[in-house]
Design an enzyme around this catalytic site. Structure first.
Site, mmCIF file in Angstrom:
data_model
loop_
_atom_site.group_PDB
_atom_site.id
_atom_site.type_symbol
_atom_site.label_atom_id
_atom_site.label_comp_id
_atom_site.label_asym_id
_atom_site.label_seq_id
_atom_site.Cartn_x
_atom_site.Cartn_y
_atom_site.Cartn_z
ATOM 1 N N SER A 43 147.494 -28.479 32.870
ATOM 2 C CA SER A 43 147.429 -26.919 33.365
ATOM 3 C C SER A 43 148.456 -26.366 32.536
ATOM 4 O O SER A 43 148.148 -24.440 32.712
ATOM 5 C CB SER A 43 147.733 -26.625 34.943
ATOM 6 O OG SER A 43 148.962 -27.075 35.119
ATOM 7 N N ASP A 328 154.881 -19.854 38.416
ATOM 8 C CA ASP A 328 154.714 -20.287 40.126
ATOM 9 C C ASP A 328 155.872 -21.555 40.267
ATOM 10 O O ASP A 328 156.411 -21.152 39.766
ATOM 11 C CB ASP A 328 153.306 -20.810 40.266
ATOM 12 C CG ASP A 328 153.077 -21.747 39.621
ATOM 13 O OD1 ASP A 328 153.399 -22.353 38.762
ATOM 14 O OD2 ASP A 328 151.702 -22.175 39.363
ATOM 15 N N HIS A 331 154.534 -23.905 37.239
ATOM 16 C CA HIS A 331 153.991 -22.919 35.843
ATOM 17 C C HIS A 331 155.330 -22.659 35.032
ATOM 18 O O HIS A 331 155.568 -21.931 35.470
ATOM 19 C CB HIS A 331 152.916 -23.219 35.502
ATOM 20 C CG HIS A 331 151.767 -24.164 36.318
ATOM 21 N ND1 HIS A 331 150.980 -23.886 37.158
ATOM 22 C CD2 HIS A 331 151.273 -25.479 35.396
ATOM 23 C CE1 HIS A 331 150.388 -25.017 37.601
ATOM 24 N NE2 HIS A 331 150.435 -25.473 36.570
#
Ligand SMILES: *[C@@H]1O[C@H](CO)[C@@H](O)[C@H](O)[C@H]1NC(C)=O
Ligand SMILES: *[C@@H]1O[C@H](CO)[C@@H](O)[C@H](O)[C@H]1NC(C)=O
Length: 368
Positions: A43, A328, A331
């Site tokens: 991610s 978040d 990340h």
């Protein structure tokens, strides 16, 4: 002293940006040193590959992308990812497309195969749904390479082209967070089978095989990124619920074992494959704090879901995003990605970040 060093870093970061934007980051009209970039990872690098997968590990909704020029794309941050910015610093025009919706002549610029929650191991992250693990990413790359061979009119031409590309590999955190540290989930038996030392070695051995596959597909210039401070994310800290303040030191210690082994692998591969060059990027070098303008180090900018640390859909993010380390609960913000990209691109900004050379020098290297 530390403070002065960082102030100096900030100034140089600004100077580099100004220089880059005026000269497009390469000297007066020369072609960029790197014609193409291929991205493998999770991610931290995903730019839309997971959007159409059946999974919770995707970021194709607001407030992800609020600062990205094209809005929400599947990137797991507010703006650009570190590899987006590295691509820009390399002078690659436009963003590298995700493999999931790559078309036509785009493939010559490269492709991004990264997928949220993916790991080196196939089972990693699968409790959240589907993801494209490293082995599949490498297989997808073979598909692109065969298309490049066809497009350039033969294998020798393709090999000549592909060896000039950069191959960026940033993967491994999920093999810990979404595998090793979930011992009660039936999918994950690794913590029963391996101690941290053995597990890191198993991961490195598997990754090393994939790197060899990439080499057989024509790759010669590799950027291998170590795991960051996975014990310091707000999500890890909340989950460990130790009743104490601060990072989960065991997570950081395990990640360091992996990263040290990755660095050794880089040295080893540079010794064996003399027609190739591998560099290691240390994701924990340098500190990010108030001297760099970051005032909120331990809280997400958006409203995070307690289940997985991702932003609650349609929640309103904080306004002072440049002061937050985390977008978040897992990340980094694109402000942090800016720094990460710059320090790995140019080692004069932070000599301890890359070895044996930085991305800029790797890009300029002539591979015979
Ligand atoms: C990365 O840098 C940090 C800080 O300088 C250092 O403690 C750590 O050992 C380095 N990691 C690796 C894998 O070399
Ligand atoms: C990152 O750097 C670029 C170029 O200077 C700048 O436009 C952008 O605002 C920066 N992003 C963040 C979040 O700091």
């Amino acid at each position: 002293m530390a403070f002065e060093t960082r102030t100096w870093l900030v100034l140089h970061v600004l100077v580099l940006f100004v220089t880059c934007f005026m000269q497009h980051c390469f000297v007066n009209g020369q072609t960029p040193p790197v014609p193409c970039l291929f991205v493998f990872g999770d991610s931290l690098s995903d730019n839309g590959n997971s959007n159409n997968l059946l999974t919770n590990a995707k970021a194709n909704y607001v407030p992800y992308g609020v600062d990205f020029p094209r809005g929400t794309t599947g990137r797991f941050t507010n703006g650009r990812t570190a590899i987006d910015i590295i691509g820009e610093l390399l002078g690659i025009s436009d963003f590298i497309p995700p493999f999931a919706n790559i078309v036509g002549s785009d493939i010559l610029k490269g492709a991004n195969y990264a997928s949220g929650a993916a790991g080196i191991r196939a089972e990693t992250g699968k409790h959240m749904g589907a993801n494209i693990e490293m082995g599949l990413q490498v297989a997808n790359h073979r598909v692109i390479v065969s298309q490049i061979v066809a497009r350039l009119g033969g294998l020798p031409q393709a090999q000549q082209y592909l060896k000039q590309c950069l191959y960026y590999v940033n993967i491994g955190s999920n093999d810990y967070i979404n595998n090793y540290y979930l011992p009660r989930h039936p999918l994950y038996t690794t913590s029963r089978n391996y101690n941290p030392e053995e597990y890191a070695q198993v991961l490195i051995n598997q990754a090393s095989g994939y790197l060899q596959d990439l080499r057989e597909s024509g790759a010669r210039k590799f950027v291998l990124v170590g795991i960051g401070q996975i014990g310091c994310t707000p999500f890890s800290i909340a989950k460990a619920n130790q009743g104490t303040q601060g990072c989960v030191e065991k997570y950081n210690a395990d990640a360091l074992i992996f990263s040290l082994k990755l660095r050794s692998l880089v040295d080893q591969l540079n010794g064996i494959n003399l027609d190739s060059k591998y560099i290691f990027v240390n994701s924990t070098a340098g500190s990010i704090d108030s001297s760099l303008g970051f005032t909120v180090l331990d809280k997400a900018c958006c409203l995070p879901r307690s289940s997985d640390g991702m932003c609650v859909p349609n929640s309103r993010p904080c306004l002072n995003r440049n002061e937050y380390v985390f977008y978040d609960a897992i990340h980094p913000t694109s402000a942090v990605n800016n720094l990460t990209a710059l320090t790995s691109y140019d080692s004069t900004l932070a000599p301890e970040t890359t070895s044996p050379m930085d991305i800029k020098r790797l890009a300029m290297l002539n591979i015979s």
